[in-house]
Design a protein around this motif. Structure first.
Motif, mmCIF file in Angstrom:
data_model
loop_
_atom_site.group_PDB
_atom_site.id
_atom_site.type_symbol
_atom_site.label_atom_id
_atom_site.label_comp_id
_atom_site.label_asym_id
_atom_site.label_seq_id
_atom_site.Cartn_x
_atom_site.Cartn_y
_atom_site.Cartn_z
ATOM 1 N N TYR A 68 64.725 24.823 86.789
ATOM 2 C CA TYR A 68 65.719 24.304 85.840
ATOM 3 C C TYR A 68 65.296 24.695 84.435
ATOM 4 N N ARG A 69 66.210 25.309 83.696
ATOM 5 C CA ARG A 69 65.941 25.734 82.316
ATOM 6 C C ARG A 69 66.857 24.963 81.376
ATOM 7 N N ASP A 70 66.272 24.378 80.350
ATOM 8 C CA ASP A 70 67.046 23.695 79.319
ATOM 9 C C ASP A 70 66.423 24.033 77.969
ATOM 10 N N GLY A 71 67.060 24.945 77.230
ATOM 11 C CA GLY A 71 66.543 25.342 75.932
ATOM 12 C C GLY A 71 65.195 26.025 76.052
ATOM 13 N N ASN A 72 64.181 25.452 75.395
ATOM 14 C CA ASN A 72 62.853 26.058 75.389
ATOM 15 C C ASN A 72 61.954 25.549 76.512
ATOM 16 N N GLU A 73 62.509 24.774 77.461
ATOM 17 C CA GLU A 73 61.709 24.222 78.546
ATOM 18 C C GLU A 73 62.220 24.694 79.903
ATOM 19 N N ILE A 74 61.288 24.904 80.828
ATOM 20 C CA ILE A 74 61.641 25.250 82.194
ATOM 21 C C ILE A 74 60.781 24.415 83.140
ATOM 22 N N ILE A 88 55.673 19.554 90.373
ATOM 23 C CA ILE A 88 56.599 20.027 89.351
ATOM 24 C C ILE A 88 55.786 20.540 88.171
ATOM 25 N N SER A 89 56.044 21.781 87.795
ATOM 26 C CA SER A 89 55.401 22.385 86.633
ATOM 27 C C SER A 89 56.427 22.487 85.517
ATOM 28 N N LEU A 90 56.116 21.930 84.353
ATOM 29 C CA LEU A 90 57.012 21.970 83.197
ATOM 30 C C LEU A 90 56.339 22.760 82.086
ATOM 31 N N TYR A 91 57.022 23.834 81.641
ATOM 32 C CA TYR A 91 56.463 24.653 80.573
ATOM 33 C C TYR A 91 57.396 24.647 79.373
ATOM 34 N N ASP A 92 56.823 24.405 78.194
ATOM 35 C CA ASP A 92 57.538 24.425 76.929
ATOM 36 C C ASP A 92 57.216 25.748 76.240
ATOM 37 N N PHE A 93 58.181 26.689 76.250
ATOM 38 C CA PHE A 93 57.972 28.003 75.644
ATOM 39 C C PHE A 93 57.632 27.891 74.160
ATOM 40 N N LYS A 94 58.358 27.023 73.466
ATOM 41 C CA LYS A 94 58.239 26.951 72.011
ATOM 42 C C LYS A 94 56.857 26.511 71.572
ATOM 43 N N ASN A 95 56.303 25.510 72.253
ATOM 44 C CA ASN A 95 55.024 24.933 71.841
ATOM 45 C C ASN A 95 53.860 25.359 72.736
ATOM 46 N N VAL A 124 63.612 20.136 98.930
ATOM 47 C CA VAL A 124 64.120 19.944 97.569
ATOM 48 C C VAL A 124 65.194 20.988 97.299
ATOM 49 N N ARG A 125 66.356 20.542 96.852
ATOM 50 C CA ARG A 125 67.481 21.446 96.623
ATOM 51 C C ARG A 125 67.927 21.520 95.166
ATOM 52 N N ALA A 126 67.511 20.572 94.338
ATOM 53 C CA ALA A 126 67.960 20.567 92.944
ATOM 54 C C ALA A 126 66.923 19.879 92.082
ATOM 55 N N ILE A 127 66.833 20.310 90.827
ATOM 56 C CA ILE A 127 65.923 19.679 89.880
ATOM 57 C C ILE A 127 66.515 19.774 88.481
ATOM 58 N N ALA A 128 66.294 18.739 87.681
ATOM 59 C CA ALA A 128 66.638 18.732 86.260
ATOM 60 C C ALA A 128 65.589 17.888 85.554
ATOM 61 N N HIS A 129 65.521 18.021 84.239
ATOM 62 C CA HIS A 129 64.565 17.212 83.495
ATOM 63 C C HIS A 129 65.100 16.905 82.102
ATOM 64 N N SER A 130 64.529 15.878 81.507
ATOM 65 C CA SER A 130 64.765 15.539 80.105
ATOM 66 C C SER A 130 63.539 14.793 79.618
#
Length: 380
Positions: free
Chosen positions: A80-86, A99-106, A125-131
């Motif tokens: 899942y990609r949202d802006g600068n995070e995947i 779950i691995s969360l990477y912040d491109f910007k920082n 697992v079929r879907a993922i989102a984050h905030s």
């Protein structure tokens, strides 16, 4: 260089004329900026993702040997990609998940272990989102009956010292999730009703399901627009749904043979004004490549298709760059360049990055070879 622009409202097709360097001296500096930019590029090689940092301006691009936080992790089909995070989900050998969360910007990287409470190796697992530090994972597990399958959306709070979660049961299989306006929109299918699609809405403030919107059949994918509307893509049209009222605000139909196909794209990226950059499946129509770079303008409902044959010579395509297929498309707003990631034809484990100037002054800029196939990128 020639490109094709498809007008879906006017249902017309036209070709842009060639552009050469002879007129560039007449352009203003504003039209052709030259600004330093940093590219954070995830590449795939041998089923592992790693990060490559690049430095560039309008004239040169080169590798940055600096250290980054992202280490090689297994490539997964659920991201899942949202802006600068995947965020990326991977199954573990003990039947849990990570779950691995990477912040491109920082250049910030965190990992969260999930499903270690279930120990169910049949979990899918079929879907993922984050905030923020919360993840929303749609999954299925076998039920007690011989053919019974249970579906859930798991809410995971990774901000606490001990990760907490809540499971909410769904009555349909989750396919994809998008976070928008404090809600999670879950594209689902009803296997007992000819795979009819629905949009299930989870209100994250109360952690309850608040809507189930009938989408009909053959939904390809959902997207979040630059104004937080939900874009529902079908083979022959797309619709916009308000994330606040749940009402359909627009429906755009395509003329047969002129479909933009962004719902079938392997990857996509939004710029700041809402244009979608993606690798468009071609069915090898008008090109020798299965996927080509494309840009969809949702404000004007037009697609611009960039055929390799129109901006690279045969020598460059086949021998100098060894273009095999498009793996990723992005945008450098600082220098007004389209960034095209591709897989090598001679070595599928390697790739490259092309930079081209978009219309109305299209031109090939440069290329860099990479030890991996571009997957996702961010321009700092």
């Amino acid at each position: 260089m020639q490109t094709y622009r498809i007008y879906f409202l006017l249902l017309a097709l036209f070709m842009l004329g060639c552009s050469d360097n002879a007129g560039e001296d007449l352009q203003t500096k504003e039209e052709f900026p030259n600004v330093d930019a940093d590219y954070a590029l995830l590449v795939e090689s041998n089923d592992l993702l790693s990060l490559i940092n690049l430095k560039a301006d309008a004239e040169t691009i080169f590798l940055d040997p600096g250290i980054n936080e992202f280490s090689g992790i297994s490539l997964a089909s659920v991201t899942y990609r949202d802006g600068n995070e995947i965020s990326i989900f991977n199954s573990e050998t003990d039947c849990s998940g990570k779950i691995s969360l990477y912040d491109f910007k920082n250049d910030a990287f965190i990992e969260t272990v999930v499903f270690d409470d279930l120990g169910n190796c049949d979990l899918i697992v079929r879907a993922i989102a984050h905030s923020g530090n919360k993840f929303y994972v749609g999954y299925e597990v076998p039920g007690t009956g011989a053919k019974e399958t249970l579906y859930y959306i798991r809410i995971i709070d990774a901000s606490l010292s001990e990760t907490e979660f809540v499971d909410i049961e769904l009555d349909k299989r989750p396919l994809q999730a998008v976070f928008s306006n404090n809600q999670v929109f879950i594209l689902s299918e009803d296997l007992e009703d000819d795979n009819k699609n629905s949009l299930i809405v989870l209100d994250t403030t109360i952690e309850e399901l608040v809507a189930d919107i009938n989408l009909g059949f053959e939904v390809l994918r959902i997207f979040k627009s630059d104004v937080n509307s939900i874009i529902v893509s079908y083979p022959e049209l797309h619709t916009l749904i308000s994330s606040s009222t749940m009402a359909i605000t627009a429906t755009i139909r395509y003329e047969a043979g002129k479909e933009p196909n962004f719902g079938d794209a392997k990857s996509s990226f939004y710029d700041e004004v809402g244009n979608l950059y993606y690798s468009m499946p071609t069915n090898l129509s008008g090109t020798s490549y299965p996927n080509i770079p494309a840009v969809y303008d949702f404000e004007n409902n037009t697609a611009i298709l960039y055929y390799y044959e129109n901006f690279l010579s045969e020598q460059e395509q086949l021998f100098e760059f060894e273009i095999g297929d498009t793996s990723m498309v992005s945008y450098d707003a600082k220098n007004n360049f389209i960034l095209i990631g591709y897989q090598k034809s001679g070595d599928p484990g390697k790739g490259g990055l092309l930079r081209i100037r978009p219309i109305p002054n299209p031109a090939f800029i440069d290329n860099i070879d990479l030890n991996g196939v571009p997957f996702q990128m961010y321009t700092k």
